[in-house]
Enzyme design. Sequence first.
Site, PDB file in Angstrom:
ATOM      1  N   GLY A  65       0.845  -1.208   0.000  1.00  0.00           N
ATOM      2  CA  GLY A  65       0.000   0.000   0.000  1.00  0.00           C
ATOM      3  C   GLY A  65       0.870   1.244   0.000  1.00  0.00           C
ATOM      4  O   GLY A  65       0.503   2.284   0.540  1.00  0.00           O
ATOM      5  N   GLY A  91      -0.243   4.959  -1.181  1.00  0.00           N
ATOM      6  CA  GLY A  91      -1.320   5.669  -0.493  1.00  0.00           C
ATOM      7  C   GLY A  91      -0.821   6.894   0.248  1.00  0.00           C
ATOM      8  O   GLY A  91       0.360   7.253   0.192  1.00  0.00           O
ATOM      9  N   LEU A 130      -0.386   7.503   3.482  1.00  0.00           N
ATOM     10  CA  LEU A 130       0.656   7.213   4.475  1.00  0.00           C
ATOM     11  C   LEU A 130       1.890   6.589   3.813  1.00  0.00           C
ATOM     12  O   LEU A 130       3.029   7.001   4.075  1.00  0.00           O
ATOM     13  CB  LEU A 130       0.077   6.258   5.536  1.00  0.00           C
ATOM     14  N   ASP A 136       2.191  -1.989  -4.317  1.00  0.00           N
ATOM     15  CA  ASP A 136       0.809  -1.500  -4.288  1.00  0.00           C
ATOM     16  C   ASP A 136       0.073  -2.201  -5.425  1.00  0.00           C
ATOM     17  O   ASP A 136       0.700  -2.732  -6.342  1.00  0.00           O
ATOM     18  CB  ASP A 136       0.776   0.026  -4.510  1.00  0.00           C
ATOM     19  N   ILE A 137      -1.254  -2.174  -5.355  1.00  0.00           N
ATOM     20  CA  ILE A 137      -2.036  -2.748  -6.463  1.00  0.00           C
ATOM     21  C   ILE A 137      -1.969  -1.828  -7.682  1.00  0.00           C
ATOM     22  O   ILE A 137      -2.153  -2.271  -8.819  1.00  0.00           O
ATOM     23  CB  ILE A 137      -3.502  -3.001  -6.013  1.00  0.00           C
ATOM     24  N   ASP A 162      -1.190  -7.435  -5.510  1.00  0.00           N
ATOM     25  CA  ASP A 162      -2.544  -7.428  -4.931  1.00  0.00           C
ATOM     26  C   ASP A 162      -2.471  -8.251  -3.648  1.00  0.00           C
ATOM     27  O   ASP A 162      -2.192  -9.458  -3.700  1.00  0.00           O
ATOM     28  CB  ASP A 162      -3.534  -8.050  -5.934  1.00  0.00           C
ATOM     29  N   ILE A 163      -2.725  -7.632  -2.518  1.00  0.00           N
ATOM     30  CA  ILE A 163      -2.546  -8.304  -1.238  1.00  0.00           C
ATOM     31  C   ILE A 163      -3.510  -9.489  -1.060  1.00  0.00           C
ATOM     32  O   ILE A 163      -3.299 -10.354  -0.203  1.00  0.00           O
ATOM     33  CB  ILE A 163      -2.658  -7.290  -0.065  1.00  0.00           C
ATOM     34  N   TYR A 205     -15.416  -0.434   8.281  1.00  0.00           N
ATOM     35  CA  TYR A 205     -13.984  -0.139   8.472  1.00  0.00           C
ATOM     36  C   TYR A 205     -13.596  -0.349   9.939  1.00  0.00           C
ATOM     37  O   TYR A 205     -12.608  -1.042  10.237  1.00  0.00           O
ATOM     38  CB  TYR A 205     -13.732   1.307   8.038  1.00  0.00           C
ATOM     39  N   LYS A 252     -11.100  -3.123  11.605  1.00  0.00           N
ATOM     40  CA  LYS A 252      -9.902  -2.750  12.376  1.00  0.00           C
ATOM     41  C   LYS A 252      -9.939  -3.409  13.763  1.00  0.00           C
ATOM     42  O   LYS A 252      -8.907  -3.868  14.262  1.00  0.00           O
ATOM     43  CB  LYS A 252      -9.793  -1.224  12.501  1.00  0.00           C
TER      44      LYS A 252
END
Length: 319
Positions: free
Chosen positions: A8, A11, A13, A34-35, A51-52, A141, A145
């Site tokens: 990622g 992004g 961050l 990253d994707i 792709d994770i 979300y 988390k």
Amino acid sequence: MEKVLVIGACGQLGSELTIELGKLHGDENVVASDITKPNAAIRKFKFEQLDIMNVTQLNAVIENHQITQVYHLAAILSAKGEENPQWAWNLNMTGLLNVLEAAKTYKLNKIYWPSSIAVFGPTTPRTNTPQDTVMDPNTVYGISKLAGERWCEYYFEKYGVDVRSLRYPGLIGYKSLPGGGTTDYAVDIYHKALNGEPFECFLSKDTYLPMMYMSDAIKATIDLMEAPQEQIKVRSSYNVSAISFTPEQIVKSIQKEIPEFSATYNPDFRQAIADSWPDSIDDSVARNDWGWQPAYDLDKMTRTILEGLPELLESFQKV
Ligand code: NAD
Ligand code: SER
């Protein structure tokens, strides 16, 4: 010698954290992934389009680069998650489980995975929210988390995976654009102010939320990851805090530098998400365990962004 994989990395961050990880471990020891295709900020790093959700691909990247640490940042954030809850749940959970399984299989040294203030919910104590308290998130979300925090602790307890985590508040940086959160207004507002445009805020003027300047978030992340293992006593996720403010207060902070700036307020579905989150966070456990200390208040952040953003935009135009 650590070999670090950032998932990622393109992004909000990742674009800034990857640069700092390069300074810490050496650019040649950091692999960005990253994707999407790599963005300008991280183009100097080795890059894997990953792709994770794809375990085979993830394991191949770990093996090929002899990875020892993973920063797993890829996720669907709060506002975007509410638009497609099943997709957000699937990506946020399967992505994390793929990384935790890889950590176990390849005996990776350390994993970083960010949680969020979104783990709290409407009946959580709102002010100075403690480390251990009621957690009843009502966004997909936040639910993902909270479940993720439980999985991190599980993998630490059962398999000894050294996984570390922070519950970030809203992150505000100017070097990259945000990707679908409820706190994104506090990034967009600076771009509008510098363009000489008025700002329409999707939250009401008095929505008080915990926030953090990106440099503080990166410092917290690296401090946590570099702390000796015995200092890390929380294996779900640490509360961390810096500043809390309302949209009206950030407008006033910008007006100190750009007096003609103005804003209007037109709350949408994101207001309900913001209303379910705390006002402020008690991060005394992080301060005691590994010495967390923020450096930026609202006005210092505003001055830094308003000074840095024009130069950054100019450099993009030259590329
Ligand atoms: P972002 O949306 O800006 O970046 C996420 C990145 O993940 C994107 O570059 C995206 O392309 C990538 N990605 C999406 N699906 C992927 C996939 N299947 N495989 C690989 N990569 C994929 O988010 P961010 O603001 O940089 O947040 C990073 C992490 O920090 C997330 O876990 C988020 O939940 C957490 N966090 C962020 C904030 C904040 O305010 N930004 C606050 C709390 C927690
Ligand atoms: N800033 C994030 C969001 O708004 C919170 O994790 O989704």
